[in-house]
Motif scaffolding. Structure first.
Motif, PDB file in Angstrom:
ATOM      1  N   GLN A  98      -8.116   1.585 -11.237  1.00 38.48           N
ATOM      2  CA  GLN A  98      -7.071   0.569 -11.351  1.00 38.48           C
ATOM      3  C   GLN A  98      -7.451  -0.473 -12.403  1.00 38.48           C
ATOM      4  OE1 GLN A  98      -4.280   1.212  -9.781  1.00 38.48           O
ATOM      5  NE2 GLN A  98      -5.307   2.967  -8.868  1.00 38.48           N
ATOM      6  N   PRO A  99      -6.498  -0.892 -13.212  1.00 39.55           N
ATOM      7  CA  PRO A  99      -6.811  -1.854 -14.270  1.00 39.55           C
ATOM      8  C   PRO A  99      -6.950  -3.299 -13.805  1.00 39.55           C
ATOM      9  CG  PRO A  99      -4.518  -1.209 -14.398  1.00 39.55           C
ATOM     10  CD  PRO A  99      -5.145  -0.369 -13.316  1.00 39.55           C
ATOM     11  N   SER A 100      -6.456  -3.607 -12.595  1.00 43.39           N
ATOM     12  CA  SER A 100      -6.508  -4.997 -12.137  1.00 43.39           C
ATOM     13  C   SER A 100      -6.570  -5.068 -10.615  1.00 43.39           C
ATOM     14  CB  SER A 100      -5.277  -5.764 -12.622  1.00 43.39           C
ATOM     15  OG  SER A 100      -4.128  -5.316 -11.931  1.00 43.39           O
ATOM     16  N   LEU A 101      -6.912  -6.227 -10.140  1.00 39.46           N
ATOM     17  CA  LEU A 101      -6.978  -6.480  -8.703  1.00 39.46           C
ATOM     18  C   LEU A 101      -5.623  -6.261  -8.049  1.00 39.46           C
ATOM     19  CD1 LEU A 101      -8.402  -7.567  -6.170  1.00 39.46           C
ATOM     20  CD2 LEU A 101      -7.814  -9.863  -6.959  1.00 39.46           C
ATOM     21  N   ILE A 102      -4.570  -6.782  -8.634  1.00 44.04           N
ATOM     22  CA  ILE A 102      -3.240  -6.678  -8.044  1.00 44.04           C
ATOM     23  C   ILE A 102      -2.787  -5.228  -7.972  1.00 44.04           C
ATOM     24  CG2 ILE A 102      -0.808  -7.322  -8.328  1.00 44.04           C
ATOM     25  CD1 ILE A 102      -2.745  -9.613  -7.393  1.00 44.04           C
ATOM     26  N   GLU A 103      -3.053  -4.455  -9.014  1.00 46.81           N
ATOM     27  CA  GLU A 103      -2.668  -3.043  -8.976  1.00 46.81           C
ATOM     28  C   GLU A 103      -3.492  -2.281  -7.945  1.00 46.81           C
ATOM     29  OE1 GLU A 103      -1.512  -1.079 -12.652  1.00 46.81           O
ATOM     30  OE2 GLU A 103      -1.651  -3.044 -13.614  1.00 46.81           O
ATOM     31  N   ALA A 104      -4.734  -2.656  -7.749  1.00 48.57           N
ATOM     32  CA  ALA A 104      -5.555  -2.014  -6.722  1.00 48.57           C
ATOM     33  C   ALA A 104      -5.023  -2.337  -5.331  1.00 48.57           C
ATOM     34  CB  ALA A 104      -7.011  -2.458  -6.850  1.00 48.57           C
ATOM     35  N   VAL A 105      -4.678  -3.596  -5.091  1.00 49.29           N
ATOM     36  CA  VAL A 105      -4.122  -3.986  -3.791  1.00 49.29           C
ATOM     37  C   VAL A 105      -2.819  -3.235  -3.529  1.00 49.29           C
ATOM     38  CG1 VAL A 105      -3.094  -5.912  -2.495  1.00 49.29           C
ATOM     39  CG2 VAL A 105      -5.241  -6.243  -3.727  1.00 49.29           C
ATOM     40  N   ALA A 106      -1.944  -3.179  -4.528  1.00 47.26           N
ATOM     41  CA  ALA A 106      -0.673  -2.466  -4.369  1.00 47.26           C
ATOM     42  C   ALA A 106      -0.909  -0.978  -4.104  1.00 47.26           C
ATOM     43  CB  ALA A 106       0.192  -2.650  -5.618  1.00 47.26           C
ATOM     44  N   THR A 107      -1.878  -0.389  -4.772  1.00 43.34           N
ATOM     45  CA  THR A 107      -2.199   1.027  -4.575  1.00 43.34           C
ATOM     46  C   THR A 107      -2.724   1.279  -3.166  1.00 43.34           C
ATOM     47  OG1 THR A 107      -2.662   1.323  -6.925  1.00 43.34           O
ATOM     48  CG2 THR A 107      -3.607   2.952  -5.429  1.00 43.34           C
ATOM     49  N   ILE A 109      -2.294  -0.565  -0.392  1.00 44.73           N
ATOM     50  CA  ILE A 109      -1.231  -0.746   0.598  1.00 44.73           C
ATOM     51  C   ILE A 109      -0.250   0.413   0.551  1.00 44.73           C
ATOM     52  CG2 ILE A 109       0.738  -2.199   1.234  1.00 44.73           C
ATOM     53  CD1 ILE A 109      -0.964  -4.615   0.298  1.00 44.73           C
ATOM     54  N   SER A 110       0.119   0.838  -0.636  1.00 47.02           N
ATOM     55  CA  SER A 110       1.064   1.955  -0.790  1.00 47.02           C
ATOM     56  C   SER A 110       0.541   3.228  -0.147  1.00 47.02           C
ATOM     57  CB  SER A 110       1.344   2.210  -2.275  1.00 47.02           C
ATOM     58  OG  SER A 110       1.926   1.077  -2.860  1.00 47.02           O
ATOM     59  N   ASN A 111      -0.743   3.494  -0.337  1.00 46.90           N
ATOM     60  CA  ASN A 111      -1.328   4.699   0.258  1.00 46.90           C
ATOM     61  C   ASN A 111      -1.379   4.611   1.781  1.00 46.90           C
ATOM     62  OD1 ASN A 111      -2.338   6.820  -1.731  1.00 46.90           O
ATOM     63  ND2 ASN A 111      -2.875   4.897  -2.713  1.00 46.90           N
ATOM     64  N   ILE A 113       0.889   3.012   3.737  1.00 49.70           N
ATOM     65  CA  ILE A 113       2.208   3.022   4.385  1.00 49.70           C
ATOM     66  C   ILE A 113       3.159   4.091   3.854  1.00 49.70           C
ATOM     67  CG2 ILE A 113       2.008   0.588   4.982  1.00 49.70           C
ATOM     68  CD1 ILE A 113       4.038  -0.003   2.740  1.00 49.70           C
ATOM     69  N   GLU A 114       2.680   4.963   2.986  1.00 50.91           N
ATOM     70  CA  GLU A 114       3.569   5.991   2.451  1.00 50.91           C
ATOM     71  C   GLU A 114       4.107   6.884   3.564  1.00 50.91           C
ATOM     72  OE1 GLU A 114       1.829   8.957  -0.100  1.00 50.91           O
ATOM     73  OE2 GLU A 114       0.041   9.062   1.128  1.00 50.91           O
ATOM     74  N   THR A 115       5.262   7.468   3.311  1.00 49.57           N
ATOM     75  CA  THR A 115       5.869   8.418   4.247  1.00 49.57           C
ATOM     76  C   THR A 115       6.286   9.646   3.457  1.00 49.57           C
ATOM     77  OG1 THR A 115       8.138   7.606   3.935  1.00 49.57           O
ATOM     78  CG2 THR A 115       6.797   6.502   5.626  1.00 49.57           C
ATOM     79  N   GLU A 116       6.825  10.627   4.159  1.00 48.09           N
ATOM     80  CA  GLU A 116       7.320  11.814   3.463  1.00 48.09           C
ATOM     81  C   GLU A 116       8.499  11.471   2.571  1.00 48.09           C
ATOM     82  OE1 GLU A 116       8.148  15.063   6.100  1.00 48.09           O
ATOM     83  OE2 GLU A 116       6.195  14.905   7.067  1.00 48.09           O
ATOM     84  N   LEU A 117       9.273  10.471   2.968  1.00 46.57           N
ATOM     85  CA  LEU A 117      10.455  10.079   2.196  1.00 46.57           C
ATOM     86  C   LEU A 117      10.134   9.168   1.019  1.00 46.57           C
ATOM     87  CD1 LEU A 117      12.904   9.398   5.142  1.00 46.57           C
ATOM     88  CD2 LEU A 117      12.797  11.415   3.678  1.00 46.57           C
ATOM     89  N   ILE A 118       9.091   8.361   1.169  1.00 38.40           N
ATOM     90  CA  ILE A 118       8.720   7.427   0.109  1.00 38.40           C
ATOM     91  C   ILE A 118       7.237   7.605  -0.207  1.00 38.40           C
ATOM     92  CG2 ILE A 118       8.706   5.036  -0.656  1.00 38.40           C
ATOM     93  CD1 ILE A 118      10.744   4.417   1.533  1.00 38.40           C
ATOM     94  N   PRO A 119       6.930   8.305  -1.291  1.00 35.08           N
ATOM     95  CA  PRO A 119       5.517   8.520  -1.649  1.00 35.08           C
ATOM     96  C   PRO A 119       4.844   7.233  -2.123  1.00 35.08           C
ATOM     97  CG  PRO A 119       6.972   9.461  -3.309  1.00 35.08           C
ATOM     98  CD  PRO A 119       7.848   8.952  -2.202  1.00 35.08           C
ATOM     99  N   ALA A 120       3.538   7.247  -2.086  1.00 27.74           N
ATOM    100  CA  ALA A 120       2.740   6.075  -2.447  1.00 27.74           C
ATOM    101  C   ALA A 120       3.032   5.592  -3.862  1.00 27.74           C
ATOM    102  CB  ALA A 120       1.253   6.371  -2.282  1.00 27.74           C
ATOM    103  N   THR A 121       3.215   6.487  -4.794  1.00 23.48           N
ATOM    104  CA  THR A 121       3.458   6.054  -6.180  1.00 23.48           C
ATOM    105  C   THR A 121       4.766   5.281  -6.296  1.00 23.48           C
ATOM    106  OG1 THR A 121       4.400   8.230  -6.680  1.00 23.48           O
ATOM    107  CG2 THR A 121       2.105   7.867  -7.293  1.00 23.48           C
ATOM    108  N   LEU A 123       6.207   3.546  -3.849  1.00 24.94           N
ATOM    109  CA  LEU A 123       5.975   2.262  -3.196  1.00 24.94           C
ATOM    110  C   LEU A 123       5.182   1.323  -4.095  1.00 24.94           C
ATOM    111  CD1 LEU A 123       5.109   3.409   0.430  1.00 24.94           C
ATOM    112  CD2 LEU A 123       7.040   1.966  -0.242  1.00 24.94           C
ATOM    113  N   CYS A 124       4.154   1.842  -4.717  1.00 25.96           N
ATOM    114  CA  CYS A 124       3.316   1.026  -5.597  1.00 25.96           C
ATOM    115  C   CYS A 124       4.152   0.461  -6.746  1.00 25.96           C
ATOM    116  CB  CYS A 124       2.151   1.852  -6.124  1.00 25.96           C
ATOM    117  SG  CYS A 124       0.962   0.875  -7.066  1.00 25.96           S
ATOM    118  N   ASN A 125       4.952   1.295  -7.378  1.00 25.53           N
ATOM    119  CA  ASN A 125       5.809   0.831  -8.472  1.00 25.53           C
ATOM    120  C   ASN A 125       6.790  -0.235  -7.987  1.00 25.53           C
ATOM    121  OD1 ASN A 125       4.601   2.488 -10.361  1.00 25.53           O
ATOM    122  ND2 ASN A 125       6.034   4.155 -10.007  1.00 25.53           N
ATOM    123  N   LEU A 126       7.343  -0.030  -6.803  1.00 23.34           N
ATOM    124  CA  LEU A 126       8.264  -1.008  -6.229  1.00 23.34           C
ATOM    125  C   LEU A 126       7.563  -2.342  -5.985  1.00 23.34           C
ATOM    126  CD1 LEU A 126      11.077  -1.631  -5.018  1.00 23.34           C
ATOM    127  CD2 LEU A 126      10.177  -0.788  -2.838  1.00 23.34           C
TER     128      LEU A 126
END
Length: 145
Positions: A98-107, A109-111, A113-121, A123-126
């Motif tokens: 990850q290039p930054s702290l914020i992107e690491a935190v988002a990654t 959290i996304s991993n 809470i991901e579901t079959e309907l909403i993948p981690a990537t 969620l992270c982008n959102l």
């Protein structure tokens, strides 16, 4: 100083007051720049920002590898990787790549809470699209606290 607190890693030299002020000023400038993009009529010129600082903010919207807190977290991850190589894939995908702290935190959290309907990537982008400069500042300060 920041690193004299009990949570601080012994892997990083002490952050001096000047470095801490620079991190906090950077967070303030980022908030200011975002507010000016929303309402340019309410913004006075930012006199303390140099052209270099403006360039840094354009290049690193969510933080930067020069952030001492992010450096500390990365150093701790690298140290853990050396001690526990089997944790490599997870450490690399969640922190070291990850290039930054914020992107690491988002990654992270996304991993979680991901579901079959909403993948981690997705969620992270959102998350990254919705975070304001004030949100990023608050996250950084919460982690530092």
């Amino acid at each position: 100083s920041l690193l004299s607190k009990p949570y601080a890693s012994s892997l990083v030299r002490e952050i001096n007051e000047s470095e801490l002020r620079n991190v906090l000023a950077s967070l303030e400038r980022e908030t200011y720049i975002e507010e000016c993009e929303i309402d340019p009529d309410n913004c006075a010129p930012l006199t303390s920002a140099t052209p270099e600082e403006g360039e840094q903010h354009q290049q690193a919207r969510f933080g930067s590898s020069t952030d001492p807190l992010w450096k500390q977290i990365r150093l701790e991850a690298e140290k853990l990787l050396a001690l526990e190589p089997q944790s490599g894939p997870q450490l690399y995908s969640l922190i070291l790549s990850q290039p930054s702290l914020i992107e690491a935190v988002a990654t992270i959290i996304s991993n979680e809470i991901e579901t079959e309907l909403i993948p981690a990537t997705s969620l992270c982008n959102l998350f990254l699209e919705q975070l304001t400069a004030e949100d990023r500042r608050s996250i950084t300060l919460d982690i530092m606290a």
